[in-house]
Enzyme design. Structure first.
Site, PDB file in Angstrom:
ATOM      1  N   ASN A   1      30.951  47.568  36.296  1.00 19.29           N
ATOM      2  CA  ASN A   1      30.697  46.404  37.122  1.00 19.29           C
ATOM      3  C   ASN A   1      32.038  45.678  37.253  1.00 19.29           C
ATOM      4  O   ASN A   1      33.065  46.138  36.780  1.00 19.29           O
ATOM      5  CB  ASN A   1      29.625  45.509  36.484  1.00 19.29           C
ATOM      6  CG  ASN A   1      28.895  44.685  37.543  1.00 19.29           C
ATOM      7  OD1 ASN A   1      29.530  44.040  38.367  1.00 19.29           O
ATOM      8  ND2 ASN A   1      27.569  44.696  37.507  1.00 19.29           N
TER       9      ASN A   1
ATOM     10  N   CYS B   1      66.475  52.546  35.388  1.00 17.72           N
ATOM     11  CA  CYS B   1      66.823  53.181  34.110  1.00 17.72           C
ATOM     12  C   CYS B   1      67.886  52.351  33.382  1.00 17.72           C
ATOM     13  O   CYS B   1      67.805  52.137  32.183  1.00 17.72           O
ATOM     14  CB  CYS B   1      67.330  54.601  34.374  1.00 17.72           C
ATOM     15  SG  CYS B   1      67.507  55.573  32.864  1.00 17.72           S
TER      16      CYS B   1
ATOM     17  N   CYS C   1      26.897  41.671  36.082  1.00 13.67           N
ATOM     18  CA  CYS C   1      27.382  40.581  36.927  1.00 13.67           C
ATOM     19  C   CYS C   1      28.104  39.539  36.064  1.00 13.67           C
ATOM     20  O   CYS C   1      27.517  38.944  35.167  1.00 13.67           O
ATOM     21  CB  CYS C   1      26.227  39.931  37.678  1.00 13.67           C
ATOM     22  SG  CYS C   1      26.795  38.607  38.762  1.00 13.67           S
TER      23      CYS C   1
ATOM     24  N   ASN D   1      21.095  45.637  36.071  1.00 16.22           N
ATOM     25  CA  ASN D   1      22.352  44.915  36.270  1.00 16.22           C
ATOM     26  C   ASN D   1      22.672  44.102  35.025  1.00 16.22           C
ATOM     27  O   ASN D   1      22.236  42.973  34.877  1.00 16.22           O
ATOM     28  CB  ASN D   1      22.237  44.032  37.521  1.00 16.22           C
ATOM     29  CG  ASN D   1      23.542  43.309  37.818  1.00 16.22           C
ATOM     30  OD1 ASN D   1      24.412  43.214  36.949  1.00 16.22           O
ATOM     31  ND2 ASN D   1      23.663  42.802  39.027  1.00 16.22           N
TER      32      ASN D   1
END
Lengths: 455, 425
Positions: free
Chosen positions: B202, B355, B137, B134
């Site tokens: 992540n 447009c 985080c 990991n």
């Protein structure tokens, strides 16, 4: 064999339990809560040149007010509505949206499920009313005076717009309450919690408007005097006559005008005190017919039949209204016209109808074949009209110009043949709705303001 | 029937749908429920060193759009707040009950070799199939020098990856943070460190919303808020671009990719796989609807693969990557214009106003016999697709090819490009 003629008329109050009356005359269409309103508002595409707006007689900026609901700017939404239609609260309850804004909604074209614009409009206006917010500020007084005759949707709309411009408005109303048909002419379950009066109070609270009650044109006031005393006059005096059937038996006990019954019902604080027949026949095909039939059923009548001389598509009550009556247990019988009101001992017992068809030329014709429907009460709902000669003022019918049907002739500013006299609502005709009356009053107010200020 | 069986760097699972390391994979109870529902694998919620972290109350924020709940989601939860040995016991138990499923363990310990060495041995003992580092985080742990604080420094990524490869036999997946300028930096570092795979993305650092009464970011914790990690359907485009960048990078070849980011249904999964992911990880969709969504994902993917004639996932993995090119490789001679199907047009006017106000004034608003009609002015249309996107009716506005298809001309050859390469004589 016992005939229906031998049985006395059964017209009685108190047919239901107190709880049943309460349920039957409670809000027929409960309001959206915030969650429901947000989901519904998110369905709006915020169209450019939105078809719904064009379909609204008052031209409310519908995409804008819905977008404001979607962003929790509910006050802004309510103001957007009320700026164009000061009776947006009533219109949210009574407008036949299925033939106006919601019919035009692009989601109707896309999936036959329009954004429920009426319900969203009610959500926004209720929010404002519940908080007693007055968003409008009156301009500095101009010293100009305008008389408005009739405190119905047209008159109050006109009065409110003029008062905001700083003009002093006096409204003359023959009834003890203001609101016109909002107060006296709409089914009770559409206008619960005294909404018509709350709306009147809201309109009057902006200031600049005085209402004189119990003042009828031709009886207590005259157009001639008003023209002398005020800078301009707006006539929003509605209908003054109910069309008669012109058949035998119209004077029998049990035969009455639907509008009178609807008005009495609206004013009755205790619905259980209202007598209603066991068997009811309603003659006509408009919203009045629907309202009187459905309310009779909800008062406890057993058999209620609306008889209309043409087919469902010709009825001025919309498909949704017809369906509403039917789901309330009202029978609608098409293609028959009344021939005789048959009584016994002075009381109505039956109505004789003749079947109708369209002849080769497309005209309505009786077939000669008849049938009878038992009835303790008959409500006549075949339309109302404006009869100039019924206004008790000397010379009234001569000083103004009228349309062939008797209603006032007006130009696009709702100006009559007299330069300082304007008119709107049912007394000039049109589509016979609160929303169009409000538009008339608004348009006339703009023209009157221009007239008074030269701008 | 398409074969969904997956072999991801030696980690086998009956389908490529894994639950990402997050609250749904924090304990045995949930993971058992997930496997019973049909998930192919899980990445266990990140383990750290004891004593465990402490989480706050009030942890999630959500972005709802036009009545759609949880279009985006964020959290300020940290790694597991349960003792390490309980997690290890439960991992072991789950793996024993479900030997055919992938059980990967997410790890985050301080940037010290001993810390990693210690926990790797403990995880290996559970029988888990692999580890996921990991490095992503974005809140809380990063303030303590872990998570994205590592992932943002390629040298640290490489170093820790190398430790893990040295001290463990398990396949190593490096989970990347999107909170960087160029995803290739940490991805290449993972490769250099010997990673078997990367997983991404992540969560993205985010402030979900501001509570305008409290005047604090949400989720509000006793009057205060902090930035959290953004995920859910709204982040999918960001995730896919990073996945694709790695998939096409020559230096990253040979490293498998597990795609993460807003995957909610089989189509999302198919898109990630076509961009080079060979498994996908899901969290927010499961947190929104429960584990049973995997049934639709597996069924939908399988049916789609059958329709396309793909026998297994590998058959289309990375298939869109050759078509993911740099802007300068796009054909400037390609020309499309909008076409409005008048029969299905509902006259909302959104194409016109979009447009007219914000693009090239190439849709006329006409009134014909009082009726609205919106028509494309082909000469003005640049083929930008805006009208097609704002149109609420599917397939009412389509983009039609107008060019002659003759030559493929890129910016590299274009005469307006002062640096153009002249065609060889």
């Amino acid at each position: 064999m016992t005939s229906v003629m031998d049985v006395p008329a059964d017209i009685a109050p108190g047919r239901l339990s107190p709880r049943e009356y309460e349920v039957n005359f409670d809000d027929a269409t409960p309001p959206l809560n915030r969650k429901q309103a947000l989901i519904e508002a998110a369905r709006c595409y915020f169209c450019y040149d939105a078809p719904c707006m064009e379909a609204c007689p008052t031209g409310i900026d519908i995409p804008s007010f819905i977008r404001k609901i979607a962003t929790d700017n509910v006050k802004g939404a309510a103001v957007t509505i009320l700026e164009e239609n000061i009776m947006g609260g009533t219109c949210a309850r009574v407008c036949p949206t299925e033939i106006l804004c919601e019919q035009a909604c692009v989601r109707t074209a896309q999936e036959h499920k329009p954004v429920t614009i009426g319900a969203l409009q009610r959500y926004a206006t209720d929010w404002l009313f519940d908080r007693e917010i007055q968003p409008f500020t009156r301009a500095e007084p101009t010293g100009r005076k305008v008389a408005v005759v009739g405190a119905g949707p047209a008159g109050l709309s006109c009065a409110h717009a003029l008062a905001l411009h700083g003009h002093d408005v006096t409204v003359f109303e023959m009834q003890p309450k203001a609101g016109g048909l909002n107060e006296y002419g709409i089914a009770a379950y559409k206008m619960t919690n005294d909404f018509a009066q709350r709306e009147v109070d809201f309109i009057l609270s902006a200031g600049g408007i005085t209402v004189e009650y119990g003042k009828a044109l031709g009886r207590d006031i005259t157009l001639a005097q008003l023209r002398a005393d005020y800078d301009a006059v707006f006539l929003g005096i509605g209908h003054n006559a109910v069309n008669a059937l012109r058949i035998a038996g119209e004077d029998l006990a049990g035969v009455s005008n639907a509008v009178d019954f609807i008005a009495a019902l609206r004013q009755a604080p205790d619905k259980s005190a209202l007598p209603v027949g066991r068997k009811i026949v309603v003659i006509g095909g408009g919203n009045t017919a629907i309202d009187v039939a459905t309310q009779s059923k909800r008062l406890g009548a057993e058999d209620v039949t609306i008889v209309y001389r043409r087919g469902p598509e010709s009825m001025s009550a919309t498909g949704a209204e017809q369906e509403w009556a039917q789901t309330n247990g009202v029978r609608i019988k098409y293609w028959a016209q009344p021939r005789t009101l048959v009584g016994s001992g002075g009381s109505l017992r039956e109505v004789e109808f003749e079947y109708t068809v369209l002849d080769e030329a497309g005209r309505l014709a009786g077939t000669g074949e008849v049938f009878r429907v038992p009835a303790d009460m008959v409500f006549k709902a075949i339309g109302q009209s404006f009869v100039p000669s019924a206004v008790g003022e000397e010379g009234f019918a001569e000083i103004l110009e009228f349309q062939p049907d008797g209603r006032f002739a007006v130009n696009e500013d709702r100006q009559t043949s007299l330069a300082n006299v304007f008119a709107g609502g049912d007394c000039i005709g049109g589509i016979d709705l609160t929303v169009s009356a409000v538009q008339d009053g608004k348009v006339a107010a703009r023209a009157i303001h221009r007239l008074l200020t030269g701008s | 029937m398409a074969n969904l069986v997956s072999n991801f760097v030696g980690i086998r699972s009956p389908n490529p749908f894994w639950l990402a390391s997050a609250p749904p994979t924090d304990k045995e109870y949930n993971v058992v429920r997930a496997f019973r529902a049909g998930w192919g694998g899980v990445v266990w919620k990140t383990l750290g060193e004891d004593p465990p972290v402490v989480n706050v109350s009030s942890r999630y924020g959500a972005f709802s759009y036009n009545g759609t709940r949880v279009a985006g989601f964020n959290n300020i939860e940290l790694i597991t707040d349960r003792p390490l040995d309980i997690n290890l016991q439960e991992i072991k138990s789950v793996k024993r009950q479900f030997p055919d499923r992938a059980v990967v363990v997410s790890l985050m310990v301080p940037c010290e070799e001993e810390s990693w060495k210690r926990i790797l041995a403990q995880v290996e003992d559970t029988g888990a199939d692999g580890i996921e580092l990991n490095f992503g985080c974005p809140h809380g742990m990063s303030e303590r020098g872990m998570g994205s604080a590592v992932g943002q420094v390629p040298e640290y990524v490489e170093m820790v990856t190398r430790w893990c490869k040295q001290h463990s036999r398990m396949p190593v997946i490096v989970k990347l943070t999107p909170n960087i300028t160029n995803i290739l930096g940490p991805a290449r570092a993972a490769k250099r460190g010997g990673a078997d795979a990367v997983s991404l993305i992540n969560t993205i650092q985010s402030i979900m919303s501001v509570d305008l009464d409290v005047m604090a970011p949400t989720p509000v914790v006793d009057g205060k808020g902090t930035h959290g990690g953004y995920c859910g359907p709204a982040v999918k485009p960001i995730a896919m671009r990073m996945v694709a960048d790695i998939a096409r990078d020559p230096e990253c070849q040979g490293m498998a990719i597990s795609g993460i980011g807003g995957i909610s249904n089989w189509r999302d999964a198919a898109e990630f796989i076509s961009l080079g992911a060979s498994t996908v990880q899901v969290c927010t969709a499961a947190m929104h609807h429960g584990f049973r969504i995997v049934e639709e994902m597996a069924d939908g993917l399988s049916n789609w693969m059958d329709g396309k004639g793909f026998g297994d996932v590998k058959a289309f993995t990375g298939m869109a990557i050759p078509n993911y090119v740099h802007w300068e490789d796009l054909n400037l001679n390609y020309k499309i214009v909008a076409k409005i199907d008048q029969d299905t047009c509902i006259k909302c006017g959104l194409c016109h106003i979009a447009c007219e106000d914000t693009s090239h004034q190439s849709i006329a608003a006409l009134r014909i016999d009082g009726g609205r009609r919106y028509e494309v002015i082909e000469e003005e249309c640049v083929g930008c697709n805006l009208c097609m996107h704002v149109c609420p009716v599917e397939d009412c506005i389509t983009m039609e090819r107008l060019d002659d298809g003759s030559s493929y001309m890129t910016w590299k050859e274009h005469s307006n490009n002062p640096m153009r390469r002249e065609a060889a004589e």
